[in-house]
Enzyme design. Structure first.
Site, short mmCIF file in Angstrom:
data_model
loop_
_atom_site.label_atom_id
_atom_site.label_comp_id
_atom_site.label_asym_id
_atom_site.label_seq_id
_atom_site.Cartn_x
_atom_site.Cartn_y
_atom_site.Cartn_z
N LYS A 1 32.58 35.43 50.43
CA LYS A 1 32.14 34.65 51.58
C LYS A 1 33.31 33.85 52.19
CE LYS A 1 29.02 32.57 49.05
NZ LYS A 1 29.23 33.34 47.80
N THR A 2 34.03 33.14 51.33
CA THR A 2 35.16 32.34 51.82
C THR A 2 36.22 33.25 52.44
OG1 THR A 2 34.74 30.66 50.14
CG2 THR A 2 36.93 30.67 51.12
N ASP B 1 31.29 25.17 53.11
CA ASP B 1 30.92 25.91 51.91
C ASP B 1 29.75 25.19 51.23
OD1 ASP B 1 31.15 27.93 50.12
OD2 ASP B 1 33.11 27.35 49.33
N THR C 1 25.22 30.02 48.19
CA THR C 1 24.77 30.90 47.12
C THR C 1 23.25 30.84 47.00
OG1 THR C 1 25.20 29.04 45.64
CG2 THR C 1 26.85 30.78 45.69
N ARG D 1 35.61 38.50 42.43
CA ARG D 1 36.31 37.41 41.75
C ARG D 1 36.37 37.66 40.24
NH1 ARG D 1 33.79 32.39 43.07
NH2 ARG D 1 35.24 32.15 44.78
N1 LIG Z 1 35.77 42.45 50.02
C1 LIG Z 1 36.79 42.07 49.24
N2 LIG Z 1 37.89 42.84 49.13
C2 LIG Z 1 38.90 42.45 48.32
N3 LIG Z 1 38.91 41.34 47.59
C3 LIG Z 1 37.86 40.53 47.66
C4 LIG Z 1 36.75 40.85 48.50
N4 LIG Z 1 35.84 39.86 48.38
C5 LIG Z 1 36.34 38.98 47.52
N5 LIG Z 1 37.56 39.37 47.07
C6 LIG Z 1 38.37 38.69 46.06
O1 LIG Z 1 37.54 37.82 45.32
C7 LIG Z 1 37.98 36.49 45.44
C8 LIG Z 1 36.79 35.60 45.61
O2 LIG Z 1 36.24 35.75 46.89
P1 LIG Z 1 35.69 34.52 47.73
O3 LIG Z 1 35.79 34.87 49.16
O4 LIG Z 1 36.34 33.27 47.31
O5 LIG Z 1 34.15 34.55 47.25
P2 LIG Z 1 32.97 33.51 47.55
O6 LIG Z 1 33.46 32.57 48.61
O7 LIG Z 1 31.83 34.36 48.01
O8 LIG Z 1 32.66 32.84 46.26
C9 LIG Z 1 38.94 36.48 46.63
O9 LIG Z 1 39.99 35.60 46.47
C10 LIG Z 1 39.47 37.88 46.67
O10 LIG Z 1 40.60 37.98 45.85
MG LIG Z 2 33.71 30.53 48.32
#
Ligand SMILES: Nc1ncnc2c1ncn2[C@@H]1O[C@H](COP(=O)(O)OP(=O)(O)O)[C@@H](O)[C@H]1O
Ligand SMILES: [Mg+2]
Length: 351
Positions: free
Chosen positions: A68-69, A113, A162, A221
């Site tokens: 998401k981030t 977030d 989430t 992640r």
């Molecule tokens: N679609 C994607 N392709 C490649 N790497 C990804 C992807 N989604 C997430 N990641 C990896 O996973 C890590 C966590 O993602 P993040 O965007 O922080 O997740 P969330 O915000 O949903 O918790 C990122 O830093 C990246 O390295």
């Molecule tokens: Mg995040």
């Protein structure tokens, strides 16, 4: 006040902050999988660009670590704008939000977030800001108090959560688009691991990549975290069987190393860690397989209900090991077999 306060990290969400940042996709093409979300988002952004408008407010939901981030940052890149990052729990007072909003520059993206953790009083300040780009501020106290209205620059709100179910109806209805990120296909997780291995400058055997992917909870992640642990293991206990590479003193993650690293973390072939197994075991042995309320599981596991619901349950349900019913959580036959425990029916048949 700093217009981009560092989000107050909930431990689980940000503990991998360091590698998250290094491995975060920098370009749209590097964002693997989630084709459906990407396609729809792209249309929305292209349309906004064509009309020279700021994009509509977007809500991104889905379990932690699914991207998401990363997606929010990619949208900012795509729209060629600044992104201001904050989080629901970091905005403690109405004034905090007012200050963030009034410091926005035209067309900025505001990323909030964990928006489900935002205080409801503050949420109400956000409504007019999202809807009509106005900020209502009360000045003075008592009978002489009056409301002044400030006009805000055009901005795009991207919110992540989430727990979309915890968002109020009025807040949810103010987003122009809402996207739910799903768990990744195994193939996509493997692609992400290969990309990360290249960025971390390690070589990984195809079998090792497959093994790590299988244990990664369909979550990028987690995949990156496991890869990093396997790399640590390889650096400390290099696999000398591959003498060619050993001589070049390159870090190589062989399948044997991947298996050993996962074993050390007590992660099984389905990606379950000790806490996942403990949860299933509690439901099965303490509560006869359920149905049992989440609070009772939390108490027995000494874990808080939010963590259970946000971190553990989604994956256990995705694997079909746990079910959510109106009366509580139920362990499936698959859960019994994964733990090697006979189901009540099997016990009757065996008796
Ligand atoms: N679609 C994607 N392709 C490649 N790497 C990804 C992807 N989604 C997430 N990641 C990896 O996973 C890590 C966590 O993602 P993040 O965007 O922080 O997740 P969330 O915000 O949903 O918790 C990122 O830093 C990246 O390295
Ligand atoms: Mg995040």
């Amino acid at each position: 006040m700093n217009p981009s306060p560092t989000p107050k990290a909930t431990e689980k969400e940000y503990q991998e902050g360091g590698i998250d940042a290094t491995l975060r996709p920098r370009h749209w093409d590097e964002y693997i999988g989630q084709q459906h979300v990407k396609k729809n988002l792209k249309i929305l952004l292209d349309a906004a660009k064509k009309r020279s408008e700021t994009g509509e407010h977007i809500l991104l939901s889905g379990p932690a670590g699914l991207g998401k981030t990363s997606l929010a940052h990619l949208v900012a890149r795509e729209m060629n704008t600044n992104i201001r990052v904050t989080s629901g729990p970091a905005i403690e007072r109405v004034g905090d939000l007012a200050s963030i909003l009034t410091n926005l520059l035209p067309n900025d993206i505001l990323f909030i977030d964990e928006i489900h953790r935002m205080n409801k009083l503050i949420e109400e300040v956000l409504y007019p800001a999202m809807e009509s780009r106005t900020l209502d501020i009360i000045v003075g106290k008592g009978p002489s108090a009056r409301t002044i209205q400030l006009e805000l620059p055009p901005f795009m709100l991207i919110a992540a959560t989430t727990r979309p179910g915890l968002l109020s109806g009025p807040l949810r209805s103010r987003f122009g688009a809402s996207f739910r990120l799903d768990f990744y296909e195994d193939e996509d997780i493997q692609k992400i691991i290969r990309r990360s291995a290249a960025l971390l400058n390690v070589a990984a055997e195809p079998a090792a990549i497959g093994r790590i992917a299988a244990a990664a909870r369909f979550t990028p992640r987690v995949a990156n975290r496991l890869l990093k642990r396997a790399r640590d293991y390889a650096d400390v206990h290099p696999d000398r069987t591959d003498s060619n590479r050993a001589q070049k003193s390159e870090t190589v993650i062989t399948d044997r190393i991947a298996a050993a690293a996962l074993g050390l973390m007590e992660i099984d072939d389905q990606g379950l860690d000790p806490m996942d197994r403990k949860i299933l075991e509690i439901v099965i042995t303490k509560f006869n397989g359920g149905p049992v309320g989440i609070q009772s599981i939390a108490a027995a596991a000494s874990e808080d209900t939010d963590t259970l619901e946000e971190v553990y349950e989604p994956y256990l349900m995705q694997l079909g090991l746990l079910e959510r019913t109106a009366r509580g959580r139920v362990a499936t036959a698959r859960a019994y077999s994964h733990l090697g425990i006979a189901t009540p029916q099997q016990r009757i048949l065996l008796a």
